[in-house]
Design a protein around this motif. Sequence first.
Motif, mmCIF file in Angstrom:
data_model
loop_
_atom_site.group_PDB
_atom_site.id
_atom_site.type_symbol
_atom_site.label_atom_id
_atom_site.label_comp_id
_atom_site.label_asym_id
_atom_site.label_seq_id
_atom_site.Cartn_x
_atom_site.Cartn_y
_atom_site.Cartn_z
ATOM 1 N N GLN A 220 -23.059 -54.746 -51.075
ATOM 2 C CA GLN A 220 -23.404 -53.640 -51.978
ATOM 3 C C GLN A 220 -24.233 -52.632 -51.200
ATOM 4 O O GLN A 220 -25.272 -52.974 -50.623
ATOM 5 C CB GLN A 220 -24.190 -54.136 -53.201
ATOM 6 C CG GLN A 220 -24.487 -52.973 -54.154
ATOM 7 C CD GLN A 220 -25.200 -53.395 -55.426
ATOM 8 O OE1 GLN A 220 -25.334 -54.581 -55.719
ATOM 9 N NE2 GLN A 220 -25.661 -52.428 -56.182
ATOM 10 N N ASP A 221 -23.742 -51.404 -51.170
ATOM 11 C CA ASP A 221 -24.414 -50.307 -50.460
ATOM 12 C C ASP A 221 -25.222 -49.518 -51.495
ATOM 13 O O ASP A 221 -24.778 -49.372 -52.635
ATOM 14 C CB ASP A 221 -23.313 -49.427 -49.846
ATOM 15 C CG ASP A 221 -23.848 -48.360 -48.909
ATOM 16 O OD1 ASP A 221 -24.993 -48.467 -48.470
ATOM 17 O OD2 ASP A 221 -23.082 -47.414 -48.611
ATOM 18 N N TYR A 222 -26.387 -49.027 -51.110
ATOM 19 C CA TYR A 222 -27.220 -48.228 -52.012
ATOM 20 C C TYR A 222 -27.289 -46.814 -51.441
ATOM 21 O O TYR A 222 -28.000 -46.583 -50.467
ATOM 22 C CB TYR A 222 -28.630 -48.817 -52.105
ATOM 23 C CG TYR A 222 -28.700 -50.169 -52.788
ATOM 24 C CD1 TYR A 222 -28.198 -51.310 -52.155
ATOM 25 C CD2 TYR A 222 -29.277 -50.320 -54.039
ATOM 26 C CE1 TYR A 222 -28.259 -52.553 -52.763
ATOM 27 C CE2 TYR A 222 -29.352 -51.570 -54.659
ATOM 28 C CZ TYR A 222 -28.835 -52.676 -54.017
ATOM 29 O OH TYR A 222 -28.899 -53.901 -54.617
ATOM 30 N N LYS A 223 -26.552 -45.886 -52.061
ATOM 31 C CA LYS A 223 -26.439 -44.541 -51.472
ATOM 32 C C LYS A 223 -27.607 -43.602 -51.820
ATOM 33 O O LYS A 223 -28.058 -42.855 -50.955
ATOM 34 C CB LYS A 223 -25.122 -43.887 -51.910
ATOM 35 C CG LYS A 223 -23.874 -44.555 -51.331
ATOM 36 C CD LYS A 223 -23.383 -43.820 -50.121
ATOM 37 C CE LYS A 223 -22.243 -44.495 -49.398
ATOM 38 N NZ LYS A 223 -21.290 -45.256 -50.190
ATOM 39 N N PRO A 224 -28.115 -43.600 -53.072
ATOM 40 C CA PRO A 224 -29.171 -42.619 -53.368
ATOM 41 C C PRO A 224 -30.412 -42.816 -52.490
ATOM 42 O O PRO A 224 -30.776 -43.946 -52.157
ATOM 43 C CB PRO A 224 -29.481 -42.868 -54.845
ATOM 44 C CG PRO A 224 -28.271 -43.550 -55.381
ATOM 45 C CD PRO A 224 -27.724 -44.373 -54.248
ATOM 46 N N THR A 243 -27.037 -39.845 -49.633
ATOM 47 C CA THR A 243 -27.181 -40.265 -48.235
ATOM 48 C C THR A 243 -25.945 -41.070 -47.833
ATOM 49 O O THR A 243 -25.122 -41.398 -48.667
ATOM 50 C CB THR A 243 -28.396 -41.200 -48.036
ATOM 51 O OG1 THR A 243 -28.054 -42.489 -48.545
ATOM 52 C CG2 THR A 243 -29.633 -40.679 -48.732
ATOM 53 N N GLY A 244 -25.884 -41.438 -46.564
ATOM 54 C CA GLY A 244 -24.807 -42.314 -46.103
ATOM 55 C C GLY A 244 -25.119 -43.772 -46.387
ATOM 56 O O GLY A 244 -24.349 -44.654 -46.019
ATOM 57 N N GLY A 245 -26.243 -44.064 -47.039
ATOM 58 C CA GLY A 245 -26.637 -45.451 -47.326
ATOM 59 C C GLY A 245 -28.101 -45.630 -46.952
ATOM 60 O O GLY A 245 -28.543 -45.144 -45.911
ATOM 61 N N VAL A 306 -12.299 -45.287 -41.299
ATOM 62 C CA VAL A 306 -11.532 -45.888 -40.212
ATOM 63 C C VAL A 306 -12.411 -46.682 -39.242
ATOM 64 O O VAL A 306 -12.082 -46.836 -38.080
ATOM 65 C CB VAL A 306 -10.742 -44.801 -39.442
ATOM 66 C CG1 VAL A 306 -9.693 -44.166 -40.327
ATOM 67 C CG2 VAL A 306 -11.686 -43.740 -38.871
ATOM 68 N N ARG A 307 -13.520 -47.195 -39.758
ATOM 69 C CA ARG A 307 -14.488 -47.928 -38.913
ATOM 70 C C ARG A 307 -15.346 -48.762 -39.849
ATOM 71 O O ARG A 307 -15.217 -48.671 -41.068
ATOM 72 C CB ARG A 307 -15.320 -46.950 -38.086
ATOM 73 C CG ARG A 307 -15.656 -45.611 -38.777
ATOM 74 C CD ARG A 307 -16.676 -45.687 -39.813
ATOM 75 N NE ARG A 307 -16.857 -44.542 -40.648
ATOM 76 C CZ ARG A 307 -17.689 -44.558 -41.689
ATOM 77 N NH1 ARG A 307 -18.355 -45.635 -42.004
ATOM 78 N NH2 ARG A 307 -17.828 -43.498 -42.452
ATOM 79 N N HIS A 308 -16.240 -49.567 -39.252
ATOM 80 C CA HIS A 308 -17.154 -50.337 -40.094
ATOM 81 C C HIS A 308 -18.068 -49.391 -40.868
ATOM 82 O O HIS A 308 -18.387 -48.303 -40.386
ATOM 83 C CB HIS A 308 -18.050 -51.232 -39.241
ATOM 84 C CG HIS A 308 -17.340 -52.386 -38.625
ATOM 85 N ND1 HIS A 308 -17.075 -52.452 -37.290
ATOM 86 C CD2 HIS A 308 -16.861 -53.523 -39.167
ATOM 87 C CE1 HIS A 308 -16.445 -53.585 -37.029
ATOM 88 N NE2 HIS A 308 -16.300 -54.254 -38.151
ATOM 89 N N GLY A 309 -18.533 -49.814 -42.018
ATOM 90 C CA GLY A 309 -19.523 -49.033 -42.756
ATOM 91 C C GLY A 309 -20.900 -49.235 -42.141
ATOM 92 O O GLY A 309 -21.182 -50.252 -41.515
ATOM 93 N N ASP A 310 -21.734 -48.244 -42.333
ATOM 94 C CA ASP A 310 -23.120 -48.339 -41.889
ATOM 95 C C ASP A 310 -23.969 -48.040 -43.124
ATOM 96 O O ASP A 310 -23.840 -46.937 -43.669
ATOM 97 C CB ASP A 310 -23.347 -47.298 -40.784
ATOM 98 C CG ASP A 310 -24.665 -47.500 -40.057
ATOM 99 O OD1 ASP A 310 -25.412 -48.402 -40.442
ATOM 100 O OD2 ASP A 310 -24.936 -46.742 -39.113
HETATM 101 N N1 GLY Z 1 -22.073 -46.785 -45.968
HETATM 102 C C1 GLY Z 1 -20.981 -45.918 -46.093
HETATM 103 C C2 GLY Z 1 -20.289 -45.542 -44.866
HETATM 104 O O1 GLY Z 1 -20.521 -46.077 -43.802
HETATM 105 O O2 GLY Z 1 -19.459 -44.670 -44.909
#
Ligand code: GLY
Length: 463
Positions: A220-224, A243-245, A306-310
């Motif tokens: 679970q990603d938290y974006k705000p 944000t991006g996370g 197209v890559r891992h999430g960060d």
């Molecule tokens: N956490 C979302 C991303 O890497 O795009």
Amino acid sequence: MKSERVLVYGTGARDHCLADEYIESKHVGKVYFVPGNPGIEYTAKGRRKHIERVPIRDFSDVAKFCKENKVSLVDVGSENPLDEGLIDVLNEAGIATVGPRKEYVRLENDRAFTDDLLREIGVPKPEYKVFENPEEAKRYVRNIGYQVVVKTNGLAAGKGAIVCNGVDDAEAAIDTIMVKKKFGKSGDQVVIEERKYGTEISFFAYLDGEHVLPLSMFAQDYKPACDPDDKETIELLGGNLNTGGTGCYCPHKLVKPWLTNRIIKEIINPTVNAIYNRLYWKYKGVLYFGLNLDPYGRLDVFEINVRHGDPEAEVILRKLQTDLFEIGMATCEGRLDTIRPVWNKNYYVDVIAMVGRSKDESGGWYPGYPGRYGEGYKITGLEHLENRTLDPGVAIFFSGVDSHPERGLVTKGGRVLHVVASDLELKRAVEKAYRNIEKFAFLDHNNNNANCMRFRRTIGREI
Ligand code: GLY
């Protein structure tokens, strides 16, 4: 024997984590982190001599370096070098890689293309419409009545999706992206998407041009940028919270085997089938899926990357026990059908330390990430890495950092470092992450060295 050499191309915490995971492989004796970031110098003592930072950027220099140093595999962690064709350059030079060719980055850098593909093949996603004209986009948001997310149609470092609270907000977002061009050319087109409420679910799959290896481990990603009740930060950032996370955890509390089956059947299989058999793409690399699960159990695809999430990689890869080098080589050689992912029993929690409110040089204030933020703040607490005085099961990954001649490691970006904690219980992993993040600080030299570090308090605590 640990004789293989791997090169990880990237600069962020996800890439730092990839470098760290490759060095765990029973085959790998050396990882080159290219161009890397100076935070790698502060990682755990034992690993430091096995991970070397090589600050080269030019793609042909990277190819030359790989040849000269007998690199067996290159893993490209982030979207920009993929978009600029690093994989194509390396493959041309006969170097084995994990990551899609430039042509296939379209899945991430052209949202309208991917949305249309998903709609055609019946993969669930929110209602959307694409616009090239800001006035038409505004007329649309005024007419439809429901809340929307306004997205750039190109790459925007994970920040190109503005969640809107009403028509005024949506019109302002259209202006930000299309008129003020906050994300440059990525704002030439926008995708206006129905806003969905629920829980984010992220996961990855590896593709080898023929097979798919879904990593059935969900985060679970938290974006705000801040917690929902943090009125002060919401006001400071003027409601711009995207944000991006800011942190994540895994395994996801809500994903049970029945939901895993649905995700594989409704989302992964049709998407991968379309990539191989409709687009006829020999896609080799990672696919990231960002989903929403609404309170009625409906799943929707928010994004495919197209890559891992960060920050998702920093928890999912740490939980993965399968040798990452073996997965990487199987990806290049079309053997992913021979790999079975194995997971350890821990929960992992990643809390990201961001630059918060700080003073600017003229005595005014920066609101902090994801708004404007200052740079060059000395990072304290690094002796805990050197002396190994962080709690067992805690790892630190750096992203926005730089070296300063007097201040040592300083901030150079909004998201600065990730504290990743593990434990057999989620609650204990969360407490550990929060206990350890407090050991670090960013000193605002324009404000009597006050700590300007900010982080969310609810990662892994609220769904
Ligand atoms: N956490 C979302 C991303 O890497 O795009």
